[in-house]
Design an enzyme around this catalytic site. Sequence first.
Site, mmCIF file in Angstrom:
data_model
loop_
_atom_site.group_PDB
_atom_site.id
_atom_site.type_symbol
_atom_site.label_atom_id
_atom_site.label_comp_id
_atom_site.label_asym_id
_atom_site.label_seq_id
_atom_site.Cartn_x
_atom_site.Cartn_y
_atom_site.Cartn_z
ATOM 1 N N SER A 65 35.508 44.547 36.835
ATOM 2 C CA SER A 65 35.867 44.970 35.484
ATOM 3 C C SER A 65 37.395 44.981 35.317
ATOM 4 O O SER A 65 38.042 43.974 35.507
ATOM 5 C CB SER A 65 35.246 46.342 35.187
ATOM 6 O OG SER A 65 35.315 46.656 33.822
ATOM 7 N N ASP A 85 29.080 43.439 32.884
ATOM 8 C CA ASP A 85 30.097 44.084 33.719
ATOM 9 C C ASP A 85 29.648 44.214 35.178
ATOM 10 O O ASP A 85 28.545 44.699 35.460
ATOM 11 C CB ASP A 85 30.377 45.479 33.142
ATOM 12 C CG ASP A 85 31.618 46.101 33.723
ATOM 13 O OD1 ASP A 85 31.594 46.463 34.909
ATOM 14 O OD2 ASP A 85 32.624 46.227 32.993
#
Length: 534
Positions: free
Chosen positions: A246, A379
Amino acid sequence: SSCAEAVLDADPGQLQVEDAVYGGTPLHWCKTAEMCRTLLERGCLVNYLSKTGESALHVLTKRGRFDASMVLLTHGGEPNLKGQDGNTALHLAMKMDHMELIKALIVFGADVEMHNDLGETPGLIAARTSKGSNRKVLLNMLCSVGAERCAPPSSPLNPHPPPKKAASSPGIGFEDIMHVAAAVGAMSRGREEVDGFKTGSRKIDRLLCLDGGGIKGLVLIQLLIALEKEAGRPIKELFDWVSGTSTGGILALAITHGKDMEYLRCLYFRMKEQVFKGSRPYESAPLEDFLKKEFGENTMMTDVRHPRVMVTSVLADRHPGELHLFRNYDPPSLPRERPYAATANFLPLTIPQEQVVWRAARSSGAAPTYFRPMGRFLDGGLLANNPTLDAMTEIHQYNKSLKAEGRGSEVQRLGVVVSLGTGKPPQVVVNSVDVFRPSNPLELAKSFVGAKELGKMLVDCCTDSDGCAVDRARSWCEMTDTVYHRLSPQLSQEVMLDEVSDAVLVDMLWETQMYLYEQRENIQLLAQQLLNGY
Protein backbone atom coordinates in the site's frame (compact mmCIF):
# COMPACT_ATOMS: atom_id res chain seq x y z
CA SER A 1 -7.09 34.37 -2.77
CA SER A 2 -9.26 34.91 -5.86
CA CYS A 3 -8.48 38.66 -5.72
CA ALA A 4 -4.76 37.89 -5.54
CA GLU A 5 -5.06 35.56 -8.54
CA ALA A 6 -6.86 38.29 -10.51
CA VAL A 7 -4.07 40.80 -9.69
CA LEU A 8 -1.38 38.28 -10.68
CA ASP A 9 -3.19 37.43 -13.90
CA ALA A 10 -3.23 41.16 -14.75
CA ASP A 11 0.37 41.78 -13.63
CA PRO A 12 2.52 38.66 -12.99
CA GLY A 13 5.39 40.94 -11.91
CA GLN A 14 3.56 41.57 -8.60
CA LEU A 15 4.47 38.02 -7.48
CA GLN A 16 7.99 38.92 -6.37
CA VAL A 17 7.59 42.67 -5.77
CA GLU A 18 9.27 43.99 -2.59
CA ASP A 19 7.57 46.33 -0.14
CA ALA A 20 9.30 49.72 0.29
CA VAL A 21 10.06 49.45 4.03
CA TYR A 22 11.15 45.87 4.76
CA GLY A 23 11.79 44.47 1.29
CA GLY A 24 9.40 41.57 1.88
CA THR A 25 7.49 39.77 -0.89
CA PRO A 26 3.71 39.14 -0.83
CA LEU A 27 4.52 35.78 0.78
CA HIS A 28 5.96 37.57 3.83
CA TRP A 29 2.59 39.24 4.43
CA CYS A 30 0.32 36.22 3.96
CA LYS A 31 -2.36 35.65 6.59
CA THR A 32 -3.87 32.38 5.39
CA ALA A 33 -2.68 28.97 4.22
CA GLU A 34 -4.76 29.34 1.05
CA MET A 35 -3.00 32.58 0.10
CA CYS A 36 0.43 31.02 0.73
CA ARG A 37 -0.50 28.08 -1.46
CA THR A 38 -1.70 30.36 -4.26
CA LEU A 39 1.53 32.41 -4.27
CA LEU A 40 3.80 29.35 -4.08
CA GLU A 41 1.97 27.57 -6.89
CA ARG A 42 2.50 30.71 -9.00
CA GLY A 43 6.25 30.52 -8.36
CA CYS A 44 6.88 32.90 -5.43
CA LEU A 45 10.27 32.08 -3.87
CA VAL A 46 9.68 30.29 -0.57
CA ASN A 47 13.07 31.12 1.01
CA TYR A 48 13.44 34.70 -0.27
CA LEU A 49 15.02 36.99 2.36
CA SER A 50 13.74 40.52 3.00
CA LYS A 51 16.01 43.54 3.62
CA THR A 52 15.98 42.64 7.31
CA GLY A 53 17.28 39.17 6.43
CA GLU A 54 14.06 37.34 7.22
CA SER A 55 12.26 34.65 5.24
CA ALA A 56 8.47 34.34 5.08
CA LEU A 57 8.76 31.48 7.61
CA HIS A 58 10.39 33.86 10.13
CA VAL A 59 7.58 36.39 9.73
CA LEU A 60 4.72 33.88 9.87
CA THR A 61 6.27 32.18 12.91
CA LYS A 62 6.45 35.52 14.74
CA ARG A 63 2.77 36.00 13.98
CA GLY A 64 1.93 32.48 15.22
CA ARG A 65 0.30 31.41 11.93
CA PHE A 66 0.55 27.62 12.15
CA ASP A 67 -1.49 26.67 9.06
CA ALA A 68 0.32 29.14 6.80
CA SER A 69 3.71 28.07 8.20
CA MET A 70 2.87 24.43 7.42
CA VAL A 71 2.27 25.38 3.79
CA LEU A 72 5.75 26.97 3.66
CA LEU A 73 7.39 23.94 5.29
CA THR A 74 5.68 21.51 2.91
CA HIS A 75 6.76 23.59 -0.11
CA GLY A 76 10.46 23.54 0.77
CA GLY A 77 10.65 26.26 3.42
CA GLU A 78 14.07 25.98 5.09
CA PRO A 79 13.64 25.88 8.90
CA ASN A 80 17.33 26.53 9.63
CA LEU A 81 17.72 29.84 7.76
CA LYS A 82 19.13 32.53 10.04
CA GLY A 83 17.34 35.88 10.14
CA GLN A 84 17.65 38.97 12.34
CA ASP A 85 20.17 38.46 15.19
CA GLY A 86 20.93 35.01 13.76
CA ASN A 87 17.58 33.61 14.89
CA THR A 88 16.04 30.66 13.08
CA ALA A 89 12.25 30.17 12.97
CA LEU A 90 12.67 27.75 15.89
CA HIS A 91 14.30 30.45 18.05
CA LEU A 92 11.31 32.68 17.30
CA ALA A 93 8.76 29.94 17.99
CA MET A 94 10.42 29.35 21.40
CA LYS A 95 10.08 33.05 22.22
CA MET A 96 6.39 32.79 21.22
CA ASP A 97 5.95 29.65 23.36
CA HIS A 98 3.96 28.22 20.42
CA MET A 99 3.88 24.44 20.98
CA GLU A 100 2.36 23.42 17.62
CA LEU A 101 4.86 25.47 15.62
CA ILE A 102 7.79 24.20 17.71
CA LYS A 103 6.81 20.59 16.98
CA ALA A 104 6.26 21.27 13.27
CA LEU A 105 9.64 22.99 12.85
CA ILE A 106 11.55 20.20 14.63
CA VAL A 107 9.68 17.51 12.67
CA PHE A 108 10.76 19.24 9.44
CA GLY A 109 14.41 19.29 10.47
CA ALA A 110 14.92 22.45 12.57
CA ASP A 111 18.20 22.17 14.50
CA VAL A 112 17.55 22.30 18.26
CA GLU A 113 21.24 23.03 18.90
CA MET A 114 21.76 25.94 16.47
CA HIS A 115 23.12 29.16 18.06
CA ASN A 116 21.93 32.66 17.24
CA ASP A 117 24.25 35.72 17.30
CA LEU A 118 23.94 35.88 21.11
CA GLY A 119 25.05 32.26 21.46
CA GLU A 120 21.55 31.09 22.43
CA THR A 121 20.13 27.74 21.37
CA PRO A 122 16.35 27.30 20.98
CA GLY A 123 16.39 25.14 24.13
CA LEU A 124 18.05 27.89 26.14
CA ILE A 125 15.43 30.40 24.97
CA ALA A 126 12.69 27.93 25.99
CA ALA A 127 14.19 27.61 29.47
CA ARG A 128 14.33 31.41 29.86
CA THR A 129 11.05 32.53 28.33
CA SER A 130 8.53 29.67 28.49
CA LYS A 131 5.86 30.36 31.08
CA GLY A 132 3.03 28.58 32.87
CA SER A 133 1.84 25.08 32.01
CA ASN A 134 3.81 25.00 28.76
CA ARG A 135 7.17 25.31 30.48
CA LYS A 136 7.64 21.82 31.91
CA VAL A 137 6.02 20.15 28.91
CA LEU A 138 8.20 22.08 26.47
CA LEU A 139 11.49 21.38 28.28
CA ASN A 140 10.64 17.69 28.60
CA MET A 141 9.74 17.64 24.89
CA LEU A 142 13.08 19.13 23.91
CA CYS A 143 15.05 16.74 26.07
CA SER A 144 13.12 13.79 24.64
CA VAL A 145 14.35 14.60 21.11
CA GLY A 146 17.95 15.12 22.18
CA ALA A 147 18.32 18.84 22.97
CA GLU A 148 21.35 18.92 25.25
CA ARG A 149 21.16 22.47 26.56
CA CYS A 150 17.65 23.27 27.75
CA ALA A 151 18.91 25.54 30.52
CA PRO A 152 21.86 27.85 31.23
CA PRO A 153 24.69 26.19 33.22
CA SER A 154 23.98 28.00 36.51
CA SER A 155 20.18 27.64 36.61
CA PRO A 156 18.36 25.44 39.14
CA LEU A 157 17.15 23.34 36.21
CA ASN A 158 20.73 22.35 35.49
CA PRO A 159 22.79 22.55 38.72
CA HIS A 160 25.36 20.09 37.40
CA PRO A 161 26.11 20.92 33.78
CA PRO A 162 27.48 18.02 31.76
CA PRO A 163 31.28 18.06 31.58
CA LYS A 164 32.85 18.90 28.27
CA LYS A 165 33.77 15.88 26.23
CA ALA A 166 37.42 15.02 26.61
CA ALA A 167 39.59 14.72 23.55
CA SER A 168 39.24 11.28 22.05
CA SER A 169 41.71 8.83 23.58
CA PRO A 170 43.23 5.84 21.83
CA GLY A 171 41.38 3.48 24.21
CA ILE A 172 38.81 1.08 22.77
CA GLY A 173 35.23 1.81 23.84
CA PHE A 174 31.97 -0.12 23.63
CA GLU A 175 31.00 1.42 20.27
CA ASP A 176 34.37 0.46 18.77
CA ILE A 177 33.87 -3.14 19.89
CA MET A 178 30.37 -3.20 18.37
CA HIS A 179 31.63 -1.81 15.05
CA VAL A 180 34.53 -4.30 14.89
CA ALA A 181 32.20 -7.17 15.79
CA ALA A 182 29.74 -6.17 13.08
CA ALA A 183 32.52 -5.92 10.49
CA VAL A 184 34.11 -9.27 11.45
CA GLY A 185 30.67 -10.91 11.53
CA ALA A 186 29.87 -9.65 8.05
CA MET A 187 33.22 -10.85 6.71
CA SER A 188 32.97 -14.28 8.30
CA ARG A 189 29.40 -14.74 7.10
CA GLY A 190 30.52 -13.79 3.59
CA ARG A 191 32.97 -16.74 3.60
CA GLU A 192 30.29 -19.21 4.70
CA GLU A 193 28.55 -21.57 2.35
CA VAL A 194 24.93 -20.81 1.50
CA ASP A 195 23.05 -24.10 1.09
CA GLY A 196 26.20 -25.73 -0.26
CA PHE A 197 27.33 -22.81 -2.47
CA LYS A 198 30.20 -20.42 -1.78
CA THR A 199 29.11 -16.80 -1.84
CA GLY A 200 32.46 -15.72 -3.23
CA SER A 201 32.56 -12.37 -1.37
CA ARG A 202 31.81 -10.85 2.03
CA LYS A 203 28.70 -9.15 0.65
CA ILE A 204 25.33 -10.02 2.16
CA ASP A 205 21.87 -9.10 0.96
CA ARG A 206 19.90 -6.50 2.92
CA LEU A 207 16.09 -6.36 2.87
CA LEU A 208 13.86 -3.39 3.69
CA CYS A 209 10.15 -4.02 4.39
CA LEU A 210 7.61 -1.18 4.56
CA ASP A 211 4.15 -1.65 6.10
CA GLY A 212 0.87 -0.22 4.83
CA GLY A 213 -1.00 2.62 6.55
CA GLY A 214 -2.24 5.34 4.19
CA ILE A 215 -1.13 8.84 5.20
CA LYS A 216 0.77 7.22 8.10
CA GLY A 217 3.39 6.50 5.45
CA LEU A 218 4.79 9.79 6.82
CA VAL A 219 6.06 7.74 9.77
CA LEU A 220 7.97 5.48 7.36
CA ILE A 221 9.48 8.54 5.67
CA GLN A 222 10.59 10.01 9.01
CA LEU A 223 12.24 6.70 9.98
CA LEU A 224 13.97 6.46 6.59
CA ILE A 225 15.28 10.05 6.84
CA ALA A 226 16.83 9.23 10.24
CA LEU A 227 18.43 6.04 8.88
CA GLU A 228 19.83 7.90 5.85
CA LYS A 229 21.36 10.59 8.07
CA GLU A 230 22.93 8.01 10.38
CA ALA A 231 24.39 5.95 7.52
CA GLY A 232 25.40 8.95 5.40
CA ARG A 233 24.04 7.29 2.26
CA PRO A 234 20.70 7.29 0.43
CA ILE A 235 18.33 4.44 1.29
CA LYS A 236 18.62 3.13 -2.27
CA GLU A 237 22.30 2.30 -1.64
CA LEU A 238 21.70 0.66 1.75
CA PHE A 239 19.44 -2.18 0.55
CA ASP A 240 19.47 -4.89 -2.11
CA TRP A 241 15.76 -5.75 -1.79
CA VAL A 242 12.85 -3.43 -0.92
CA SER A 243 9.31 -4.65 -0.32
CA GLY A 244 6.21 -2.65 0.52
CA THR A 245 2.45 -2.78 0.90
CA SER A 246 0.00 0.00 0.00
CA THR A 247 1.62 3.31 1.07
CA GLY A 248 4.76 1.27 1.80
CA GLY A 249 4.63 -0.07 -1.76
CA ILE A 250 4.48 3.46 -3.17
CA LEU A 251 7.50 4.39 -1.04
CA ALA A 252 9.34 1.19 -2.04
CA LEU A 253 8.98 2.20 -5.70
CA ALA A 254 9.97 5.80 -4.84
CA ILE A 255 13.17 4.53 -3.18
CA THR A 256 14.03 2.35 -6.18
CA HIS A 257 13.52 5.34 -8.49
CA GLY A 258 15.83 7.54 -6.40
CA LYS A 259 13.26 9.94 -4.89
CA ASP A 260 14.49 12.22 -2.11
CA MET A 261 12.94 11.35 1.27
CA GLU A 262 12.52 14.94 2.45
CA TYR A 263 10.84 15.78 -0.84
CA LEU A 264 8.44 12.85 -0.29
CA ARG A 265 7.61 14.09 3.22
CA CYS A 266 6.55 17.45 1.76
CA LEU A 267 4.70 15.69 -1.06
CA TYR A 268 2.62 13.55 1.33
CA PHE A 269 1.54 16.63 3.26
CA ARG A 270 0.68 18.50 0.06
CA MET A 271 -1.24 15.74 -1.70
CA LYS A 272 -3.46 14.56 1.17
CA GLU A 273 -6.16 17.21 0.64
CA GLN A 274 -6.41 16.36 -3.05
CA VAL A 275 -6.37 12.57 -2.56
CA PHE A 276 -8.69 12.42 0.49
CA LYS A 277 -11.28 14.85 -0.87
CA GLY A 278 -15.01 14.36 -0.42
CA SER A 279 -16.36 11.13 1.06
CA ARG A 280 -15.25 7.49 0.86
CA PRO A 281 -14.63 5.80 -1.44
CA TYR A 282 -12.50 8.66 -2.74
CA GLU A 283 -12.14 9.49 -6.41
CA SER A 284 -9.20 7.58 -7.89
CA ALA A 285 -8.15 10.30 -10.37
CA PRO A 286 -6.18 12.55 -7.94
CA LEU A 287 -4.17 9.58 -6.59
CA GLU A 288 -3.53 8.24 -10.09
CA ASP A 289 -2.49 11.70 -11.35
CA PHE A 290 -0.05 12.00 -8.44
CA LEU A 291 1.46 8.57 -9.22
CA LYS A 292 1.73 9.30 -12.94
CA LYS A 293 3.47 12.61 -12.25
CA GLU A 294 5.99 11.04 -9.85
CA PHE A 295 6.78 7.85 -11.78
CA GLY A 296 5.88 8.78 -15.35
CA GLU A 297 2.98 7.38 -17.37
CA ASN A 298 5.09 4.90 -19.34
CA THR A 299 7.83 3.89 -16.88
CA MET A 300 8.02 0.09 -16.68
CA MET A 301 8.81 -1.93 -13.57
CA THR A 302 12.03 -3.25 -15.13
CA ASP A 303 13.34 0.19 -16.18
CA VAL A 304 15.19 0.41 -12.84
CA ARG A 305 16.75 -2.85 -11.65
CA HIS A 306 18.47 -1.98 -8.37
CA PRO A 307 17.49 -2.46 -5.68
CA ARG A 308 15.10 -5.32 -6.46
CA VAL A 309 11.61 -4.26 -5.46
CA MET A 310 8.47 -6.26 -4.71
CA VAL A 311 5.13 -4.55 -4.15
CA THR A 312 2.23 -6.54 -2.72
CA SER A 313 -1.30 -6.61 -4.06
CA VAL A 314 -4.28 -9.00 -3.95
CA LEU A 315 -5.81 -10.66 -7.01
CA ALA A 316 -9.51 -10.06 -6.41
CA ASP A 317 -10.85 -11.64 -9.61
CA ARG A 318 -10.97 -14.96 -7.76
CA HIS A 319 -12.21 -16.34 -4.47
CA PRO A 320 -10.29 -16.92 -2.25
CA GLY A 321 -8.15 -13.95 -3.20
CA GLU A 322 -4.45 -14.48 -3.90
CA LEU A 323 -1.33 -12.47 -3.01
CA HIS A 324 0.41 -11.01 -6.05
CA LEU A 325 3.84 -9.36 -6.19
CA PHE A 326 4.74 -6.65 -8.69
CA ARG A 327 8.49 -7.02 -9.34
CA ASN A 328 11.26 -5.26 -11.26
CA TYR A 329 12.98 -8.61 -11.92
CA ASP A 330 11.93 -11.95 -13.38
CA PRO A 331 10.00 -14.00 -10.81
CA PRO A 332 11.46 -17.25 -9.49
CA SER A 333 11.14 -19.88 -12.24
CA LEU A 334 10.49 -22.80 -9.90
CA PRO A 335 7.09 -24.45 -10.29
CA ARG A 336 5.02 -23.38 -7.28
CA GLU A 337 2.10 -25.38 -6.02
CA ARG A 338 -1.18 -23.56 -6.55
CA PRO A 339 -2.97 -23.01 -3.24
CA TYR A 340 -6.41 -23.80 -4.68
CA ALA A 341 -7.78 -25.87 -7.54
CA ALA A 342 -9.26 -23.53 -10.14
CA THR A 343 -12.76 -24.18 -11.47
CA ALA A 344 -12.51 -21.32 -13.97
CA ASN A 345 -10.01 -19.84 -16.40
CA PHE A 346 -8.34 -16.61 -15.25
CA LEU A 347 -6.70 -14.01 -17.44
CA PRO A 348 -2.91 -14.49 -17.55
CA LEU A 349 -0.76 -12.08 -15.55
CA THR A 350 1.52 -9.64 -17.35
CA ILE A 351 5.28 -10.03 -16.99
CA PRO A 352 7.38 -7.37 -15.13
CA GLN A 353 8.70 -5.96 -18.43
CA GLU A 354 5.12 -5.04 -19.38
CA GLN A 355 3.97 -3.69 -15.99
CA VAL A 356 3.70 0.09 -15.59
CA VAL A 357 5.10 1.45 -12.31
CA TRP A 358 2.26 3.84 -11.49
CA ARG A 359 -0.29 1.05 -12.02
CA ALA A 360 1.64 -1.26 -9.67
CA ALA A 361 1.66 1.49 -7.02
CA ARG A 362 -2.06 2.14 -7.49
CA SER A 363 -2.88 -1.59 -7.32
CA SER A 364 -1.05 -1.98 -4.01
CA GLY A 365 -2.87 1.04 -2.57
CA ALA A 366 -6.44 0.10 -3.49
CA ALA A 367 -7.66 -0.06 0.12
CA PRO A 368 -11.29 -1.29 0.22
CA THR A 369 -13.82 1.41 1.22
CA TYR A 370 -11.10 4.08 0.67
CA PHE A 371 -10.46 3.61 -3.06
CA ARG A 372 -12.03 1.53 -5.80
CA PRO A 373 -10.15 -1.58 -7.02
CA MET A 374 -7.52 -1.15 -9.72
CA GLY A 375 -8.94 -3.55 -12.28
CA ARG A 376 -8.66 -6.95 -10.63
CA PHE A 377 -6.28 -5.79 -7.91
CA LEU A 378 -7.03 -4.83 -4.30
CA ASP A 379 -4.82 -3.41 -1.54
CA GLY A 380 -1.97 -5.74 -0.55
CA GLY A 381 -2.74 -4.97 3.10
CA LEU A 382 -5.63 -7.44 2.98
CA LEU A 383 -3.15 -10.32 2.97
CA ALA A 384 0.23 -8.76 3.80
CA ASN A 385 0.04 -5.40 5.57
CA ASN A 386 3.44 -6.31 7.01
CA PRO A 387 5.19 -7.85 3.98
CA THR A 388 8.30 -9.16 5.79
CA LEU A 389 7.59 -12.91 5.72
CA ASP A 390 6.30 -12.75 2.15
CA ALA A 391 9.46 -10.90 1.08
CA MET A 392 11.73 -13.41 2.86
CA THR A 393 9.81 -16.27 1.19
CA GLU A 394 10.26 -14.61 -2.21
CA ILE A 395 14.03 -14.18 -1.70
CA HIS A 396 14.36 -17.83 -0.63
CA GLN A 397 12.44 -18.94 -3.76
CA TYR A 398 14.55 -16.63 -5.94
CA ASN A 399 17.82 -18.07 -4.62
CA LYS A 400 16.50 -21.63 -4.92
CA SER A 401 15.60 -20.86 -8.54
CA LEU A 402 19.12 -19.54 -9.23
CA LYS A 403 20.65 -22.76 -7.91
CA ALA A 404 18.27 -24.91 -9.94
CA GLU A 405 19.41 -23.02 -13.06
CA GLY A 406 23.09 -23.65 -12.25
CA ARG A 407 23.68 -20.04 -11.17
CA GLY A 408 24.52 -20.78 -7.55
CA SER A 409 27.50 -18.41 -7.63
CA GLU A 410 25.03 -15.50 -7.89
CA VAL A 411 23.25 -16.42 -4.66
CA GLN A 412 23.70 -13.91 -1.84
CA ARG A 413 22.92 -14.76 1.74
CA LEU A 414 20.16 -12.66 3.34
CA GLY A 415 22.04 -11.03 6.21
CA VAL A 416 19.95 -8.06 7.44
CA VAL A 417 16.17 -7.59 7.52
CA VAL A 418 14.75 -4.16 8.43
CA SER A 419 11.00 -3.91 9.00
CA LEU A 420 9.45 -0.44 9.38
CA GLY A 421 5.92 0.16 10.67
CA THR A 422 3.55 3.11 10.45
CA GLY A 423 3.03 3.39 14.23
CA LYS A 424 1.14 1.28 16.75
CA PRO A 425 -2.26 2.55 17.96
CA PRO A 426 -2.96 2.30 21.70
CA GLN A 427 -4.96 -0.71 22.87
CA VAL A 428 -8.41 0.26 24.15
CA VAL A 429 -11.18 -1.51 26.04
CA VAL A 430 -13.98 -3.00 23.92
CA ASN A 431 -17.33 -3.30 25.69
CA SER A 432 -18.94 -5.86 23.42
CA VAL A 433 -18.44 -7.72 20.14
CA ASP A 434 -21.63 -9.74 20.61
CA VAL A 435 -24.01 -9.84 17.64
CA PHE A 436 -27.49 -11.32 18.17
CA ARG A 437 -31.09 -11.06 17.02
CA PRO A 438 -32.57 -8.15 19.04
CA SER A 439 -36.00 -8.44 20.68
CA ASN A 440 -36.38 -4.83 21.90
CA PRO A 441 -35.00 -1.33 21.11
CA LEU A 442 -32.28 -1.55 23.81
CA GLU A 443 -31.06 -4.88 22.46
CA LEU A 444 -31.12 -3.41 18.95
CA ALA A 445 -28.75 -0.63 20.06
CA LYS A 446 -26.47 -3.16 21.83
CA SER A 447 -26.42 -5.40 18.78
CA PHE A 448 -25.57 -2.45 16.51
CA VAL A 449 -22.63 -1.44 18.75
CA GLY A 450 -21.46 -5.05 18.94
CA ALA A 451 -21.58 -5.46 15.15
CA LYS A 452 -19.62 -2.24 14.65
CA GLU A 453 -16.94 -3.28 17.17
CA LEU A 454 -16.72 -6.80 15.70
CA GLY A 455 -16.35 -5.42 12.18
CA LYS A 456 -13.56 -3.06 13.24
CA MET A 457 -11.80 -5.83 15.16
CA LEU A 458 -11.93 -8.20 12.15
CA VAL A 459 -10.48 -5.55 9.82
CA ASP A 460 -7.79 -4.53 12.31
CA CYS A 461 -6.80 -8.15 13.00
CA CYS A 462 -6.56 -8.93 9.26
CA THR A 463 -4.40 -5.88 8.60
CA ASP A 464 -2.38 -5.96 11.85
CA SER A 465 1.29 -5.36 11.03
CA ASP A 466 2.60 -5.64 14.60
CA GLY A 467 2.04 -8.40 17.15
CA CYS A 468 2.11 -11.88 15.56
CA ALA A 469 3.58 -10.70 12.23
CA VAL A 470 6.61 -9.20 13.98
CA ASP A 471 7.08 -12.16 16.36
CA ARG A 472 7.06 -14.62 13.45
CA ALA A 473 9.49 -12.58 11.34
CA ARG A 474 11.86 -12.16 14.28
CA SER A 475 11.76 -15.91 15.03
CA TRP A 476 12.40 -16.88 11.41
CA CYS A 477 15.36 -14.48 11.24
CA GLU A 478 16.81 -15.92 14.47
CA MET A 479 16.46 -19.44 13.06
CA THR A 480 18.36 -18.48 9.89
CA ASP A 481 21.00 -16.39 11.72
CA THR A 482 19.76 -13.21 10.04
CA VAL A 483 19.95 -9.81 11.77
CA TYR A 484 16.41 -8.45 12.30
CA HIS A 485 15.37 -4.89 13.20
CA ARG A 486 11.80 -3.70 13.74
CA LEU A 487 11.06 0.01 14.10
CA SER A 488 7.52 1.26 14.69
CA PRO A 489 6.68 4.02 17.20
CA GLN A 490 3.92 3.70 19.79
CA LEU A 491 1.35 6.42 19.05
CA SER A 492 -0.75 8.05 21.76
CA GLN A 493 -3.88 8.07 19.57
CA GLU A 494 -5.16 6.13 16.59
CA VAL A 495 -4.48 7.99 13.34
CA MET A 496 -6.79 7.16 10.45
CA LEU A 497 -5.47 6.17 7.02
CA ASP A 498 -7.09 9.27 5.53
CA GLU A 499 -6.26 11.84 8.24
CA VAL A 500 -5.86 15.34 6.76
CA SER A 501 -5.30 17.50 9.88
CA ASP A 502 -1.80 18.99 9.86
CA ALA A 503 -1.86 19.25 13.67
CA VAL A 504 -2.69 15.53 14.10
CA LEU A 505 -0.02 14.48 11.60
CA VAL A 506 2.61 16.76 13.17
CA ASP A 507 1.84 15.19 16.57
CA MET A 508 2.26 11.74 14.98
CA LEU A 509 5.65 12.71 13.54
CA TRP A 510 6.64 14.35 16.83
CA GLU A 511 6.04 11.03 18.62
CA THR A 512 8.10 9.38 15.87
CA GLN A 513 10.96 11.82 16.57
CA MET A 514 10.83 11.01 20.30
CA TYR A 515 10.88 7.30 19.45
CA LEU A 516 13.88 7.79 17.15
CA TYR A 517 15.77 9.50 19.96
CA GLU A 518 14.98 6.58 22.31
CA GLN A 519 16.16 4.13 19.63
CA ARG A 520 19.28 6.13 18.64
CA GLU A 521 21.76 3.41 19.70
CA ASN A 522 19.85 0.72 17.78
CA ILE A 523 19.76 2.97 14.71
CA GLN A 524 23.52 3.58 14.95
CA LEU A 525 24.12 -0.19 15.12
CA LEU A 526 21.70 -0.83 12.24
CA ALA A 527 23.41 1.77 10.03
CA GLN A 528 26.76 0.14 10.74
CA GLN A 529 25.43 -3.33 9.92
CA LEU A 530 23.96 -2.09 6.64
CA LEU A 531 27.22 -0.39 5.65
CA ASN A 532 29.20 -3.50 6.54
CA GLY A 533 26.97 -5.47 4.20
CA TYR A 534 28.75 -3.90 1.22
